[in-house]
Design an enzyme around this catalytic site. Sequence first.
Site, short mmCIF file in Angstrom:
data_model
loop_
_atom_site.label_atom_id
_atom_site.label_comp_id
_atom_site.label_asym_id
_atom_site.label_seq_id
_atom_site.Cartn_x
_atom_site.Cartn_y
_atom_site.Cartn_z
N GLY A 273 59.15 112.76 -108.83
CA GLY A 273 59.25 111.47 -109.52
C GLY A 273 60.63 110.82 -109.52
N ASN B 167 61.67 108.66 -107.39
CA ASN B 167 61.43 107.23 -107.13
C ASN B 167 60.88 106.54 -108.38
OD1 ASN B 167 61.94 106.28 -104.22
ND2 ASN B 167 61.05 108.32 -103.98
N MET C 149 50.35 112.16 -103.30
CA MET C 149 49.93 112.94 -102.13
C MET C 149 48.40 112.99 -101.98
SD MET C 149 52.55 113.36 -100.55
CE MET C 149 54.30 113.69 -100.46
N ASN D 49 53.71 101.46 -100.44
CA ASN D 49 54.00 102.88 -100.29
C ASN D 49 55.42 103.04 -99.73
OD1 ASN D 49 53.43 105.72 -100.22
ND2 ASN D 49 53.19 105.56 -98.01
N HIS E 122 57.79 105.75 -97.44
CA HIS E 122 57.69 106.91 -96.57
C HIS E 122 59.08 107.26 -96.04
CE1 HIS E 122 55.68 109.77 -93.99
NE2 HIS E 122 56.49 109.38 -93.03
C1 GAR Z 1 59.55 110.59 -101.34
O1 GAR Z 1 60.55 111.04 -100.45
C2 GAR Z 1 58.52 109.76 -100.62
O2 GAR Z 1 59.06 109.00 -99.58
C3 GAR Z 1 57.60 110.83 -100.10
O3 GAR Z 1 57.49 111.73 -101.18
C4 GAR Z 1 58.73 111.78 -101.85
C5 GAR Z 1 58.49 111.72 -103.34
O4 GAR Z 1 59.68 111.99 -104.02
N1 GAR Z 1 56.34 110.31 -99.70
C6 GAR Z 1 55.70 110.69 -98.61
O5 GAR Z 1 56.09 111.58 -97.87
C7 GAR Z 1 54.41 109.94 -98.32
N2 GAR Z 1 53.89 110.26 -97.05
P1 GAR Z 1 59.80 111.72 -105.57
O6 GAR Z 1 58.59 112.39 -106.24
O7 GAR Z 1 61.07 112.36 -106.00
O8 GAR Z 1 59.79 110.24 -105.81
#
Ligand code: GAR
Length: 200
Positions: free
Chosen positions: A12, A14, A90, A107, A109
Amino acid sequence: MENIAVFASGKGTNFTAIAKAVKSGLVKANLSLLVCDQPKALVLKRAKKEGIKSIVIQRGGFKKRPDFENKIVAALKKEKIGLIVLAGFMRILSPAFIKLYRGKILNIHPSLLPSFKGSNAIKDAFNYGAKLTGVTVHFIDELVDHGPIILQKEVLIKNNDTLPMLEKRIHNLEHKLYPQAIRLFLKGGLKIKSRRVLIN
Ligand code: GAR
C-alpha cells in the site's frame, strides 16, 4: 468532487502516496474507500492511519467471481465512486466489471508497457538485463496490462544496481506519477482515441 476508491492487495505505498496527494490538495477528490482482498495486507493499516474507510472482500468468500465482484460493486455504489484506482490489486477484473466502469479504472504498472507485463515486472526487467525500465499508468481494458497509456516515465538500470536499489527508484517514481495521472483524469484532461490518450 469525485469520489475515488483505491483497490489494493499488499503493502500500500501507492495508497499512502495517493492519500497524501489528496490531503495536500494536489489531487482534488475524496478518497472515499479502500477495497482490499487480503485481510492481512499492510495497506489496511495504512488506511486506518490515514482515516480512510476500508472494506475487505475476499475472492475465497464467494463461489463465483460475479458474486465477488457484485459485492465490490455494491460497496462502490454505496460510496458513489466515480474513479477506481488500482494500486497493486493482484486480481483480474472481469469484462462485465470493466464494462460497468469503462474509462474510469486506472492502473499502475512497474515497467514501460508493453515490456515486462505480469506480477514481477521489476525483477523481470532486472534479470533480463534491460538498460531501461520505468513506470506506466494506464486505463484498464479487458486484457491484462494492456489498456491505453496515460503517463510513462523511464528509470535507467545501472551497472552496479541491486534489485532493491532499482525497486526503490521505481517505487519513488510511482508515488509521484500516480497522483499526477489521477489529477489529469480529474481535471477532465484525458481523452481516449483508440489506443492513444490525448492529454490537454
Ligand atoms: C506497485 O509497484 C505496482 O506498480 C505493482 O504492485 C506494486 C504495489 O505496491 N503492480 C503491479 O505489478 C500490477 N501488475 P504498493 O502495494 O506498495 O503500492
